[in-house]
Design an enzyme around this catalytic site. Structure first.
Site, PDB file in Angstrom:
ATOM      1  N   HIS A  12       0.824  -1.223   0.000  1.00  0.00           N
ATOM      2  CA  HIS A  12       0.000   0.000   0.000  1.00  0.00           C
ATOM      3  C   HIS A  12       0.861   1.278   0.000  1.00  0.00           C
ATOM      4  O   HIS A  12       0.522   2.266   0.647  1.00  0.00           O
ATOM      5  CB  HIS A  12      -0.999  -0.029   1.166  1.00  0.00           C
ATOM      6  CG  HIS A  12      -0.394  -0.133   2.534  1.00  0.00           C
ATOM      7  ND1 HIS A  12      -0.986  -0.795   3.576  1.00  0.00           N
ATOM      8  CD2 HIS A  12       0.766   0.366   3.036  1.00  0.00           C
ATOM      9  CE1 HIS A  12      -0.224  -0.696   4.656  1.00  0.00           C
ATOM     10  NE2 HIS A  12       0.837   0.014   4.348  1.00  0.00           N
ATOM     11  N   HIS A  59      -0.587   4.942   9.747  1.00  0.00           N
ATOM     12  CA  HIS A  59       0.811   5.396   9.793  1.00  0.00           C
ATOM     13  C   HIS A  59       0.905   6.701  10.575  1.00  0.00           C
ATOM     14  O   HIS A  59       1.235   7.744  10.019  1.00  0.00           O
ATOM     15  CB  HIS A  59       1.356   5.580   8.380  1.00  0.00           C
ATOM     16  CG  HIS A  59       1.259   4.337   7.541  1.00  0.00           C
ATOM     17  ND1 HIS A  59       0.090   3.918   6.962  1.00  0.00           N
ATOM     18  CD2 HIS A  59       2.192   3.416   7.195  1.00  0.00           C
ATOM     19  CE1 HIS A  59       0.313   2.792   6.290  1.00  0.00           C
ATOM     20  NE2 HIS A  59       1.569   2.466   6.418  1.00  0.00           N
ATOM     21  N   HIS A 193      10.770  -3.647   2.952  1.00  0.00           N
ATOM     22  CA  HIS A 193      11.188  -2.250   2.828  1.00  0.00           C
ATOM     23  C   HIS A 193      11.674  -1.734   4.169  1.00  0.00           C
ATOM     24  O   HIS A 193      11.252  -2.201   5.221  1.00  0.00           O
ATOM     25  CB  HIS A 193      10.105  -1.340   2.240  1.00  0.00           C
ATOM     26  CG  HIS A 193       8.844  -1.147   3.037  1.00  0.00           C
ATOM     27  ND1 HIS A 193       8.050  -2.168   3.486  1.00  0.00           N
ATOM     28  CD2 HIS A 193       8.213  -0.010   3.433  1.00  0.00           C
ATOM     29  CE1 HIS A 193       6.993  -1.673   4.114  1.00  0.00           C
ATOM     30  NE2 HIS A 193       7.062  -0.365   4.114  1.00  0.00           N
ATOM     31  N   GLU A 240       5.202  -5.153   8.307  1.00  0.00           N
ATOM     32  CA  GLU A 240       3.783  -5.004   7.925  1.00  0.00           C
ATOM     33  C   GLU A 240       3.202  -6.307   7.378  1.00  0.00           C
ATOM     34  O   GLU A 240       1.980  -6.505   7.401  1.00  0.00           O
ATOM     35  CB  GLU A 240       3.634  -3.924   6.839  1.00  0.00           C
ATOM     36  CG  GLU A 240       3.854  -2.511   7.346  1.00  0.00           C
ATOM     37  CD  GLU A 240       3.575  -1.458   6.278  1.00  0.00           C
ATOM     38  OE1 GLU A 240       3.412  -0.294   6.644  1.00  0.00           O
ATOM     39  OE2 GLU A 240       3.542  -1.792   5.063  1.00  0.00           O
TER      40      GLU A 240
HETATM   41 FE   LIG Z   1       2.384   0.806   5.456  1.00  0.00          FE
END
Ligand SMILES: [Fe+2]
Lengths: 281, 129
Positions: A12, A59, A193, A240
């Site tokens: 996302h 976030h 990431h 995540e």
């Molecule tokens: Fe995220």
């Protein structure tokens, strides 16, 4: 009765939303990524879900340092796209399903998953980017959405096993709702990431592809992978991925893989995407 | 700080409850920039705006210097700090590049080439661990 028919997993990344909002999807940088979502754009038109139970993380937008719920279910009739510091994304308001959300809340808490119940919450790119990827640029989202926010910002997030087990309890909850509804469960975030520190930019294609393989047909064991493996091997933000295990737990043990896509990079991130259906009994 | 299994991951600060306590005011300051009026106030006089928050002098200096690694050492979390670089009109990729010591161009090229490889980047060297 309500039934879970299918699941979608996708990264996302906020830059994907920005690329769509700014009309950059045909640029050479973005074109290969959006090609990977052509399948799901067609597929979703045939599936016509009534409700999506959308697992994502906030976030630091709806929740700041004052409250950090591990699992939060959105029970409101609607949710506004969040202003994350540069104005809200130009996407439709998200309409919820308060009755189903209330039913799921009762069922999950009685099954020992202590949810935080939310009646007002703006939804950030974690929720709206997957909707944009799957539905494209639309005037209104074509179905109802129950936002389910998982803490993955403050370490430790819930374990993979906890997420997988919650998914199983979610299956029971949805399938005991008396209304006849076609429900999908989506898991979002990841893949590898890292957005911080001298190691920023870490991508681990071997980890990601192994995760995709095992999510499909070895989820029981994948759920046992401890946090340290995610943060070490997939990056501090790669954790995540535990959210995808909620989706997997909600589906049947036997699933049919309809589409699989993997692409590097989108900004700082490896993008993964799966479309899976419950096998018809 | 106690020793935790993730302290041997190189170039990485895990935002755990200890860091969250250390960074509470820094992160709340950063999130205040989600409001346009506060962004204007901050831009007009950064020091004066920072002085409204119960942050340490070290934290304030790190913000003024846009030293994101230092902000994270002092309890900042990237999703909160994102509101600072968004206020500056900079992207996540720009901010991430600044933390690695690479130029923006070199970092972007590394990502196009498949990102930072895991080989050699999963464990601190025994000597400096
Ligand atoms: Fe995220």
């Amino acid at each position: 009765m309500a039934r879970i028919t299918a699941g979608v997993a996708t990264s996302h990344v906020p830059a994907i939303g920005a690329a769509m909002d700014l009309g950059k999807t045909e640029q050479p940088y973005w074109q290969p990524l959006f090609k990977g979502y052509e399948y799901v754009r067609q597929w979703i038109k045939e599936q016509k879900p009534d409700v999506i139970f959308l697992v994502y993380n906030d976030h630091a937008n709806a929740f700041d340092m004052n409250f950090i719920p591990t699992f939060a279910i959105g029970c409101a009739p609607e949710f506004k796209p969040a202003d994350e510091g540069w104005g809200a994304r130009p996407v439709p308001i998200v309409k919820g399903h308060p009755a189903l959300a209330a039913h799921i809340t009762q069922s999950l808490i009685q099954d020992n998953f202590d949810l935080t119940v939310v009646h007002k919450m703006d939804v950030d790119h974690g929720l709206t980017v997957p909707l944009s990827l799957v539905f494209g640029q639309v005037e209104a989202w074509p179905c109802l959405i129950i936002p389910f926010a998982v803490n993955v910002v403050l370490y430790p997030p819930p374990s993979g096993q906890r997420c997988y087990d919650l998914g199983k309890a979610l299956r029971k909850a949805i399938e005991s709702f008396p209304e006849d509804l076609n429900v999908q469960v989506w898991g979002t975030g990841g893949m590898s990431h890292q957005l911080q520190g001298p190691r920023a930019g870490l991508i681990n294609q071997a980890f990601d592809n192994d995760f995709l393989d095992r999510l499909i047909d070895d989820a029981e064991n994948l759920a046992k992978v401890p946090h340290i493996n995610y943060v070490r091997e997939a990056g501090s933000e790669g954790i995540e991925l535990v959210m995808w295990l909620i989706m997997r737990g909600a589906l049947n043990d036997e699933i049919e893989l309809k589409h699989r896509f993997y692409h590097v990079p989108a900004s700082n991130t490896a993008v993964g995407h799966l479309v899976v259906e419950n096998k018809k009994a | 700080m106690t020793t935790k299994p993730y302290h041997d991951i190189p170039g990485t600060i895990i935002f755990d409850p200890e860091m969250a306590q250390l960074g509470y005011h820094l992160n709340q300051f950063a999130n205040s920039l989600m409001q346009a009026a506060n962004r204007e106030k901050f831009k007009a006089n950064e020091r004066a705006y920072l002085d409204e928050w119960a942050m340490s002098e070290e934290q304030k200096q790190a913000v003024l210097a846009r030293d994101y690694n230092q902000m994270m050492q002092l309890g900042g979390n990237v999703y909160f700090l994102a509101k600072i670089f968004s206020t500056d009109g900079l992207s996540f990729q720009h901010a991430a590049a600044s933390m690695t010591g690479m130029t923006q161009e070199a970092y972007a090229q590394m990502m196009l080439n498949g990102g930072r490889r895991p080989e050699g980047n999963l464990y601190k060297e025994q000597n400096n661990g």
